[in-house]
Design a protein around this motif. Sequence first.
Motif: not given
Lengths: 791, 346
Positions: B149-162, B165-169
């Motif tokens: 889904h486009p909302a998850r594209d890497a330019q939006d979210t800070f991923y910590i593990e591929d 795991i992420l910093l919540r968006s």
Amino acid sequence: MISLNWVKDYVDLTGEDLKELAVKVTKAGVNVEKVIDNHINNLVIGEVIECVDHPDSDHLHLCQVNVGDYVTQIVCGAPNVRKGLKVIVALPGCILPGGVEIKAGKIRGQESNGMLCALCEVGVEERTEENFNKGIEEVKSPLKPGSDANEYLGIDDVLYELDVHKHRNNDCYYHLGFAYEIGCIINKPVVEPNKDYKEIKENTKDYVDLSVETSKCPYYNCKMVKDVKIKESPDFIKKRLIAAGMRPINNVVDISNYVMLEYGQPLHFFDKNKLGNKILVRDAKDDEEIITLDGNKRILKSSDIVITDGDKPICIAGVMGGLNTDVDENTKDILIESAVFDAVSIRYTASRLDLRSEASTRYGKGLNYEYTSAALARACHLLEKYADAKILSGIVQYDQVDRTPKIVTFVTSEVNSLLGIELTDQDVETELKRLDFPYKIKKGEFTVTIPNRRLDIDPNVNDIAEEIGRLYGYHNLESTLPVIPTRRGVYVGDVKIRKEASKRLRTLGLTETKTYTLTSAEMSTKFRYEDKIQVVLPNPMSMDKSVVRTSLLPSLMNVYEYNNARHVKNVLLYEIAKTYDASYNEDSKIAILMKGSYLIQEWQHKTIKCDFYTIKGVVENLLDYLGFKNRYTFEVTDAADMHPGMSAKILLDREPIGIVGRVHPSMAKDEIYVAELSLTTIYNKQIKPIKFKEASKYPEINKDLAFIVKKDVTAGTLLQQIKKSGGKLLVNVDIFDVYVGDNIGDDEKSVAFSLTFQDSNRTLNDSEVMEVFNKIIHDVETKVGAVLRNK
Amino acid sequence: MENKEEILKNLKEKLDSVTNLNSLNDVKTEFLGKKGSITALSSIIGSLPVEEKKTFGAELNKLKAEATSLLESKREEIETKILNEKLANEKIDISLPSTKLPVGAPNILEHLIEEVEEVFMSMGYDVVDGPEIEEDKYNFELLNIPKGHPARDAQDTFYIEDETILLRSQTSPVQVRTMLSTDGNTPVRMICPGKTYRRDADDATHSHQFMQIEGLLVDKNISLSDLKGTFDVIAKKLFGEDCRTRFRPSYYQFTEPSVETDISCFKCHGEGCSLCKNTGWITVSGAGMVHPNVLRNCGYDPNVWSGFAFGFGAERLAMLKYGINDIRTFYQTDLRESATFDRKEA
């Protein structure tokens, strides 16, 4: 950008006020940002019948221009102006986009009654230097001098600039899809474009062999046309492309763009004679190369999809064609590609190669497979009509499309209870008809098939409720409140103690800050008093935000520096925030920073400056407030970035919970004091309920005494011994003096205590107090190595 | 006792000239001292006939009381005068500056969030918190935002593990966790104000770290009209009783139907101004009916349960409410600015 002239081809807009329609469309969920009606007055087609150099200029020309009713002189500086050219003339009184008003006047002494215009001057093209340098528009059209130039420029149209939410970015991104949206809003049927054409006997299959070897291309159609005549597009195609922000090139290229803007389906035209007889669609190989039609070499990755001639890539699927099979002015035979590619993959490739185009954007949103074949037919229709193409029979096709229809069943009451309205079955039928959603109703149960053009709709009753709701109009909804029991909400978990600690610290005169969780690698090395591994982002946005902090103190130091640079003298701060280590353990921290004066009374010289004991007082006050009186201690520590002689570990029930002390002078020359405590640790400890303790009715007896000790013996050691020896009768001890100087040794200090004795049940007598008092003196002298002063 | 009136008259005359405590004592001695003129009268009693003794004694006591009272009121008069003189000398300059107690201001966002929390708690919503380092499934997957889904594209979210795991968006994962923590058969009313992170370069209107105030209500027979009514209450409490609201269709992956919620511009009251870009309306939140997939993913049967969810941007609300133009204001803590917030709301 949607052209309403174009929409009118599919849905009858007779009698609609297009501004009002824009409001209706917006209310129904597709936001029309701007309605553009750019008709320019006094803008006509003219013909230059004479063109000579201006006598006083090296670049201006004097032109005699036929503007229909008369011939007039206009000074023009464009390099391409010449005799016989048809031009766009702005006559006096014309106001060009940007507000420039054209007036009759003199330029370097020569009369000039208007202006010959470039496309960027009439708002058809962007105002860039490049566009300006192209010179004035050379009108190639049978229009007679004096005709309205607006029509030629395609600005007899009304355009809607849409700000479409992602989900409707598919169907409202092309004219036919938007026509359906308009159709349901004004309740009129939609007529699809003409897709008829004649086929010749020859079959595409005899010319092309197709194989697809990737899972990222479920649908691939190609069809061949022969003997196209490359020429200019008819006016309506050119105008509509210009309105949509695309530049007309030639009939063939324009038709592929036109169909894309019509159906949302990008097409790719290969020059069949440059291609060979094979099409192989496959995943690219890592480091495979292709020169795209913009002339740039692109390095591919295995996550990209390529179209190949069986061997070498001829197109980056969905993104850009290759130069080697490009349609040019000599092209005769064309292979039309109309396909569906994996949307995620296209988005990824387009973004990696920085090649976002009208086509890749559309592939990236996902496509309606029904229009994949419809667009192919439509292109054949237009190529036959406007490029004299001969259409071969047959379609070479790869088809793994999932055609499972999206069907939803529901009853009207489900829609009503979701929206809070009261529709009848007949009302719902009316709305479904408007939406052009095929349905059946049997014993009050609706079965609706969602049209494929609405990729955004899932077969849920909620989705149907949304479609009906937006047509019903959300502004028509009543305001009700949920019928549920009343109660008061609570702070759940550690939210409560965070709020309590926060309010206490504000009461103590500290201002709350909020800083960033992500810090720089450099900042993250500061104040590492704990043995924690930090989370480092694998793909940080910038290096100054690459590490998840484990301490808030570096951030508070930044806030201090920010304020200090603005001459704020007294900085009293706290922050409460979550920190995380590399195992993602959460540790909420309370951080405090104090610098400057705490209580200010300058003219009486009674100002209290922040020092170690002030911040220690704040920490104690906070812990007392949180219910931990007498459960914490301070221990000398040598923490990173802290003054080695002025710092302490804070222990709660003998467990370290943080630090307090002065910031190391090498880090900040100002006297700055900081503390940090683990709120998570504090939260996990139990506290006892408040218990009333009655004040003693019996008198207290006060006694003072002072001990001389070596300087390295702490007051805490003395205090601890005094309390221990004093037992129950000793209810309070205060230190009222610490003395260093004359009359005692250089390595000694004197500490004076004020002791209070009291019993809650009776009056104490002198002798029993003296007994305890003497025991204290004895114990302190023997156990701590102190000497009673003035013995 | 013939001379009683004369004695009192004499005493009054003497007291008139008394100005200090010493001379008052002298007067007192002259009349009531051992050898004082009133005291002297008691020696007469012995020589009087029995029948007169009683009357005389009574008369004498009365005289003594009157004299004492006169002396006492004079004493009070003198003492008051002395005190007043003393206080007059102690007069200070009350215009000199006070002892400045330190300011304890909340962060502007926290100030706003506490106000919002109070409104919601009064309507039965709990305030819940959740982790900022979050799992993909809570932040996206269970919220009906599948991979790709486009909302998850890497330019939006800070991923910590591929992809895991992420910093919540967004703070929505707190809602997911809250629903999952129940037995799937319990109503939920909660808000979850908190920090969120997205890959935006910081400038006046963008911040890679920002705060959301999201809320969720799950119960039986909840409708979009209930959301509208709830939003009306909130808007009036936060922006004043004359605040009007409207819903516009919108789209979010985790709600269906989805709306954008506008309030009438509190600056121009709908007439059109720069704040509302001449529309008379200001968009303050996104909301909608909880998507049946989300209910199902979180253990609730969408055929039995329904609910609504909404989300405000704390920065946006604060910027609107206090006329702040730069989002970085909230994260800089300029003490000259924050001091203003060391007070209660109007």
